[in-house]
Design a protein around this motif. Structure first.
Motif, PDB file in Angstrom:
ATOM      1  N   GLY A  73       0.804  -1.219   0.000  1.00  0.00           N
ATOM      2  CA  GLY A  73       0.000   0.000   0.000  1.00  0.00           C
ATOM      3  C   GLY A  73       0.833   1.263   0.000  1.00  0.00           C
ATOM      4  O   GLY A  73       1.802   1.378  -0.751  1.00  0.00           O
ATOM      5  N   PRO A  74       0.479   2.237   0.854  1.00  0.00           N
ATOM      6  CA  PRO A  74       1.138   3.534   0.830  1.00  0.00           C
ATOM      7  C   PRO A  74       2.607   3.506   1.245  1.00  0.00           C
ATOM      8  O   PRO A  74       3.305   4.502   1.117  1.00  0.00           O
ATOM      9  CB  PRO A  74       0.331   4.388   1.809  1.00  0.00           C
ATOM     10  N   ALA A  75       3.101   2.378   1.720  1.00  0.00           N
ATOM     11  CA  ALA A  75       4.520   2.267   2.093  1.00  0.00           C
ATOM     12  C   ALA A  75       5.288   1.384   1.108  1.00  0.00           C
ATOM     13  O   ALA A  75       6.430   1.033   1.362  1.00  0.00           O
ATOM     14  CB  ALA A  75       4.646   1.719   3.506  1.00  0.00           C
ATOM     15  N   SER A  76       4.683   1.052  -0.028  1.00  0.00           N
ATOM     16  CA  SER A  76       5.307   0.120  -0.970  1.00  0.00           C
ATOM     17  C   SER A  76       6.424   0.746  -1.800  1.00  0.00           C
ATOM     18  O   SER A  76       7.040   0.055  -2.609  1.00  0.00           O
ATOM     19  CB  SER A  76       4.245  -0.482  -1.892  1.00  0.00           C
ATOM     20  N   HIS A  77       6.714   2.013  -1.594  1.00  0.00           N
ATOM     21  CA  HIS A  77       7.807   2.671  -2.329  1.00  0.00           C
ATOM     22  C   HIS A  77       9.165   2.454  -1.655  1.00  0.00           C
ATOM     23  O   HIS A  77      10.190   2.905  -2.159  1.00  0.00           O
ATOM     24  CB  HIS A  77       7.520   4.170  -2.469  1.00  0.00           C
ATOM     25  N   VAL A  78       9.181   1.754  -0.520  1.00  0.00           N
ATOM     26  CA  VAL A  78      10.423   1.410   0.166  1.00  0.00           C
ATOM     27  C   VAL A  78      10.653  -0.087  -0.031  1.00  0.00           C
ATOM     28  O   VAL A  78       9.799  -0.905   0.291  1.00  0.00           O
ATOM     29  CB  VAL A  78      10.369   1.754   1.666  1.00  0.00           C
ATOM     30  N   SER A  79      11.822  -0.411  -0.561  1.00  0.00           N
ATOM     31  CA  SER A  79      12.193  -1.800  -0.811  1.00  0.00           C
ATOM     32  C   SER A  79      12.872  -2.400   0.421  1.00  0.00           C
ATOM     33  O   SER A  79      13.329  -1.688   1.305  1.00  0.00           O
ATOM     34  CB  SER A  79      13.156  -1.851  -2.004  1.00  0.00           C
ATOM     35  N   THR A  80      12.930  -3.706   0.441  1.00  0.00           N
ATOM     36  CA  THR A  80      13.753  -4.426   1.402  1.00  0.00           C
ATOM     37  C   THR A  80      14.508  -5.493   0.638  1.00  0.00           C
ATOM     38  O   THR A  80      14.216  -5.742  -0.540  1.00  0.00           O
ATOM     39  CB  THR A  80      12.920  -5.034   2.543  1.00  0.00           C
ATOM     40  N   ALA A  81      15.469  -6.114   1.263  1.00  0.00           N
ATOM     41  CA  ALA A  81      16.235  -7.160   0.599  1.00  0.00           C
ATOM     42  C   ALA A  81      16.849  -8.080   1.648  1.00  0.00           C
ATOM     43  O   ALA A  81      17.052  -7.688   2.796  1.00  0.00           O
ATOM     44  CB  ALA A  81      17.332  -6.553  -0.274  1.00  0.00           C
ATOM     45  N   SER A  82      17.136  -9.300   1.229  1.00  0.00           N
ATOM     46  CA  SER A  82      17.827 -10.293   2.052  1.00  0.00           C
ATOM     47  C   SER A  82      18.862 -10.973   1.168  1.00  0.00           C
ATOM     48  O   SER A  82      18.636 -11.164  -0.025  1.00  0.00           O
ATOM     49  CB  SER A  82      16.854 -11.335   2.587  1.00  0.00           C
ATOM     50  N   PHE A  83      19.968 -11.369   1.778  1.00  0.00           N
ATOM     51  CA  PHE A  83      21.096 -11.903   1.026  1.00  0.00           C
ATOM     52  C   PHE A  83      21.659 -13.126   1.719  1.00  0.00           C
ATOM     53  O   PHE A  83      21.743 -13.172   2.944  1.00  0.00           O
ATOM     54  CB  PHE A  83      22.214 -10.853   0.945  1.00  0.00           C
ATOM     55  N   MET A  84      22.092 -14.101   0.925  1.00  0.00           N
ATOM     56  CA  MET A  84      22.795 -15.267   1.442  1.00  0.00           C
ATOM     57  C   MET A  84      23.896 -15.626   0.458  1.00  0.00           C
ATOM     58  O   MET A  84      23.648 -15.731  -0.738  1.00  0.00           O
ATOM     59  CB  MET A  84      21.856 -16.454   1.626  1.00  0.00           C
ATOM     60  N   VAL A  85      25.082 -15.821   0.996  1.00  0.00           N
ATOM     61  CA  VAL A  85      26.228 -16.258   0.196  1.00  0.00           C
ATOM     62  C   VAL A  85      26.626 -17.637   0.707  1.00  0.00           C
ATOM     63  O   VAL A  85      26.747 -17.850   1.919  1.00  0.00           O
ATOM     64  CB  VAL A  85      27.406 -15.271   0.322  1.00  0.00           C
ATOM     65  N   ALA A  86      26.820 -18.557  -0.221  1.00  0.00           N
ATOM     66  CA  ALA A  86      27.276 -19.887   0.172  1.00  0.00           C
ATOM     67  C   ALA A  86      28.562 -19.736   0.981  1.00  0.00           C
ATOM     68  O   ALA A  86      29.486 -19.042   0.541  1.00  0.00           O
ATOM     69  CB  ALA A  86      27.504 -20.751  -1.060  1.00  0.00           C
ATOM     70  N   PRO A  87      28.643 -20.325   2.174  1.00  0.00           N
ATOM     71  CA  PRO A  87      29.807 -20.128   3.045  1.00  0.00           C
ATOM     72  C   PRO A  87      31.149 -20.388   2.363  1.00  0.00           C
ATOM     73  O   PRO A  87      32.128 -19.694   2.631  1.00  0.00           O
ATOM     74  CB  PRO A  87      29.561 -21.091   4.200  1.00  0.00           C
ATOM     75  N   GLU A  88      31.199 -21.338   1.467  1.00  0.00           N
ATOM     76  CA  GLU A  88      32.471 -21.632   0.796  1.00  0.00           C
ATOM     77  C   GLU A  88      32.871 -20.542  -0.207  1.00  0.00           C
ATOM     78  O   GLU A  88      34.003 -20.530  -0.706  1.00  0.00           O
ATOM     79  CB  GLU A  88      32.440 -23.005   0.100  1.00  0.00           C
ATOM     80  N   HIS A  89      31.978 -19.595  -0.455  1.00  0.00           N
ATOM     81  CA  HIS A  89      32.280 -18.483  -1.361  1.00  0.00           C
ATOM     82  C   HIS A  89      32.312 -17.141  -0.638  1.00  0.00           C
ATOM     83  O   HIS A  89      32.387 -16.088  -1.283  1.00  0.00           O
ATOM     84  CB  HIS A  89      31.274 -18.450  -2.511  1.00  0.00           C
ATOM     85  N   ALA A  90      32.273 -17.163   0.684  1.00  0.00           N
ATOM     86  CA  ALA A  90      32.338 -15.924   1.471  1.00  0.00           C
ATOM     87  C   ALA A  90      33.688 -15.249   1.259  1.00  0.00           C
ATOM     88  O   ALA A  90      34.706 -15.907   1.023  1.00  0.00           O
ATOM     89  CB  ALA A  90      32.132 -16.231   2.952  1.00  0.00           C
ATOM     90  N   GLY A  91      33.682 -13.917   1.307  1.00  0.00           N
ATOM     91  CA  GLY A  91      34.913 -13.157   1.180  1.00  0.00           C
ATOM     92  C   GLY A  91      35.400 -12.991  -0.245  1.00  0.00           C
ATOM     93  O   GLY A  91      36.523 -12.526  -0.465  1.00  0.00           O
ATOM     94  N   GLN A  92      34.565 -13.341  -1.227  1.00  0.00           N
ATOM     95  CA  GLN A  92      34.959 -13.258  -2.635  1.00  0.00           C
ATOM     96  C   GLN A  92      34.223 -12.142  -3.375  1.00  0.00           C
ATOM     97  O   GLN A  92      34.254 -12.087  -4.601  1.00  0.00           O
ATOM     98  CB  GLN A  92      34.716 -14.596  -3.328  1.00  0.00           C
ATOM     99  N   GLY A  93      33.522 -11.272  -2.649  1.00  0.00           N
ATOM    100  CA  GLY A  93      32.816 -10.171  -3.289  1.00  0.00           C
ATOM    101  C   GLY A  93      31.405 -10.492  -3.753  1.00  0.00           C
ATOM    102  O   GLY A  93      30.757  -9.652  -4.378  1.00  0.00           O
ATOM    103  N   VAL A  94      30.924 -11.678  -3.429  1.00  0.00           N
ATOM    104  CA  VAL A  94      29.580 -12.081  -3.861  1.00  0.00           C
ATOM    105  C   VAL A  94      28.519 -11.235  -3.167  1.00  0.00           C
ATOM    106  O   VAL A  94      27.587 -10.730  -3.814  1.00  0.00           O
ATOM    107  CB  VAL A  94      29.344 -13.583  -3.607  1.00  0.00           C
ATOM    108  N   GLY A  95      28.639 -11.053  -1.853  1.00  0.00           N
ATOM    109  CA  GLY A  95      27.665 -10.249  -1.109  1.00  0.00           C
ATOM    110  C   GLY A  95      27.627  -8.817  -1.608  1.00  0.00           C
ATOM    111  O   GLY A  95      26.548  -8.239  -1.773  1.00  0.00           O
ATOM    112  N   ARG A  96      28.794  -8.228  -1.855  1.00  0.00           N
ATOM    113  CA  ARG A  96      28.854  -6.859  -2.378  1.00  0.00           C
ATOM    114  C   ARG A  96      28.173  -6.780  -3.748  1.00  0.00           C
ATOM    115  O   ARG A  96      27.376  -5.882  -4.000  1.00  0.00           O
ATOM    116  CB  ARG A  96      30.298  -6.376  -2.488  1.00  0.00           C
TER     117      ARG A  96
END
Length: 162
Positions: A73-96
């Motif tokens: 409704g009237p607050a739908s102009h604000v987005s949200t997001a969630s992120f998951m990086v496979a642990p074996e690929h952490a620290g490789q710039g995937v999250g960024r």
């Protein structure tokens, strides 16, 4: 690395790391041991939400993100997001890369801002990443998260204008 919309065939690659991250219990406010069906229904978004995957040239799924309206409704102009990086690929710039992609896509889709509702304060790598992408901690809900090692810790609400 390519970031593309997730398709149903990506779920078998997402589920193992999503299950592991939730079971670890230190970064998400979701159940630690959900059924696969429930997890798929939460993660694989239907419009107006979107789910994307970051993949290597050989098709290996490195991580995933979901984003869409934070409210309706009237607050739908604000987005949200969630992120998951496979642990074996952490620290490789995937999250960024996933974070930058989500911000760009939200802006392109006409959202005015993005809000993260529950960033665990002890998840310092994520907090630093989001701050480097222009997010601010708007407030911290004290003792709102029961961390398996640190006990009750705060949850940050983070925000940035698009």
């Amino acid at each position: 690395m390519e970031i593309r919309d997730a398709v149903p065939g990506d779920w078998p690659a997402i589920w193992p790391f999503l299950r592991q991250i939730l079971a670890d219990g230190d970064t998400y406010t979701l159940p630690r041991h959900p059924t696969e069906e429930w997890a798929r229904s939460v993660w694989m978004q239907e419009p107006p939400g979107r789910t994307v995957v970051a993949v290597e040239d050989d098709g290996t799924v490195l991580g995933s993100a979901k984003f869409g309206p934070n409210h309706l409704g009237p607050a739908s102009h604000v987005s949200t997001a969630s992120f998951m990086v496979a642990p074996e690929h952490a620290g490789q710039g995937v999250g960024r890369a996933l974070g930058e992609h989500a911000v760009e896509q939200a802006r392109a889709e006409g959202y005015r801002a993005m809000q993260f509702n529950a960033v665990v304060e002890t998840n310092t790598r994520a907090v630093a990443l989001w701050q480097s992408l222009g997010f601010e901690v708007m407030t911290t809900l004290p003792e709102a998260f029961r961390h398996p090692v640190h006990g009750y810790v705060g949850l940050h609400i983070m925000y940035r204008r698009l």
